[in-house]
Write an enzyme that holds these catalytic residues in place. Sequence first.
Site, PDB file in Angstrom:
ATOM      1  N   GLU A   1       1.006  -1.309  -0.025  1.00  0.00           N
ATOM      2  CA  GLU A   1       0.039  -0.033   0.006  1.00  0.00           C
ATOM      3  C   GLU A   1       0.961   1.175   0.039  1.00  0.00           C
ATOM      4  O   GLU A   1       1.744   1.390   0.844  1.00  0.00           O
ATOM      5  CB  GLU A   1      -0.968  -0.071   1.215  1.00  0.00           C
ATOM      6  CG  GLU A   1      -1.624   1.274   1.322  1.00  0.00           C
ATOM      7  CD  GLU A   1      -2.621   1.251   2.633  1.00  0.00           C
ATOM      8  OE1 GLU A   1      -3.113   0.064   3.074  1.00  0.00           O
ATOM      9  OE2 GLU A   1      -3.004   2.244   3.166  1.00  0.00           O
TER      10      GLU A   1
ATOM     11  N   GLU B   1      -2.431  11.512   3.414  1.00  0.00           N
ATOM     12  CA  GLU B   1      -3.596  11.160   4.272  1.00  0.00           C
ATOM     13  C   GLU B   1      -3.308  12.417   5.151  1.00  0.00           C
ATOM     14  O   GLU B   1      -2.394  13.087   5.602  1.00  0.00           O
ATOM     15  CB  GLU B   1      -3.230   9.981   5.111  1.00  0.00           C
ATOM     16  CG  GLU B   1      -3.473   8.641   4.666  1.00  0.00           C
ATOM     17  CD  GLU B   1      -3.245   7.379   5.183  1.00  0.00           C
ATOM     18  OE1 GLU B   1      -4.249   6.718   5.623  1.00  0.00           O
ATOM     19  OE2 GLU B   1      -2.128   7.243   5.848  1.00  0.00           O
TER      20      GLU B   1
END
Length: 349
Positions: free
Chosen positions: A237, A242
């Site tokens: 990932e 974020e």
Amino acid sequence: MKNLKKLLTLVLVFVALASCKKAGADNSPKTPPSNLIINATVSTDSSGKVNFTASADNAVSYTYEFGNGDIKTAASGNIGYQYTTSGSNTYTVSVTASSSSLLTIKKSIEVTVTVKAAIPTLFWSDEFNTDGAPDPAKWGYDLGTGGNGWGNAELEYYTNRPENAVVQGGVLKINALKENYSGSGYTSARLLSKDKFAFTFGKVEIRAKLPAGVGTWPALWMLGSDISTAGWPACGEIDIMEHLGRTLNTIYGTLHYPGRSGGNADGHTTVIADATTAFHIYALEWTASYIKIYVDGLLFHTTINSGAIPFNHDFFFILNVAMGGGFGGAVDPAFTNATMEVDYIRVYK
């Protein structure tokens, strides 16, 4: 009789010595190479190409050490080589000339080589210039709650409604709303390019403005296309961006993979101004050698890539706004809505 025996013994010794001399190693003098001369002609077109010539008396082969860890041998002493590291760099090039009897002589020179960085070519993009639903040729949707909040105890229900995802005014808008919907207290959208677009290695740029509100958790990220078979985190990932509404302007760049996932993930943070009121460019450089994450051209995380970690196969994109969850935290009771706007997403090769 004794004299005869002595004579025979001397004859046998003479014959043995003569035989040893005839069958033994070559005792002729061994001459090492000498007068080693090295020349380098550097290409002027910034291609990194250099033509080397080496000559020495009594040499039968030449071994080049190019100053970057690469080693090659040329019998004639002439060899062409191309450096690939961008910019102007000086290398110490060493040449070892060897004779037929493996005696050697070594000499070094310095060469300065300029390599012009390759201009990236746009490989895939979405500019979000057509109003309406996101392009179905490029984007699908994850729907629902993912059973247990997509593994993170998130609170939203993801839909494909225009209320939650729409292209409008040249941007993609992902809207998180406080509303009761199918048993959840919030709705949002999670777009993904799985089975529509995936790639291995390249440069990614995403220009986006992030949502405000305590409990919001927007993300611009990627998953390995083999997630259905390999599972997570074995698929790998890459979180390009974020952000948490409770810590405004702190940007997370993170990689998850076996041994480095969840709370032990491989990442860093950086702090920027006005993440929720202005657009910024969140970028990724991904090669077989490294993975680098940037904000507005500022590098803030690097991972050395190798065959030991799962970042050498196709990945697809995910764009979403989550609410709450283990990372997002508690949602402000006064929250009503928040929007992530994405101006474009571009992949260069």
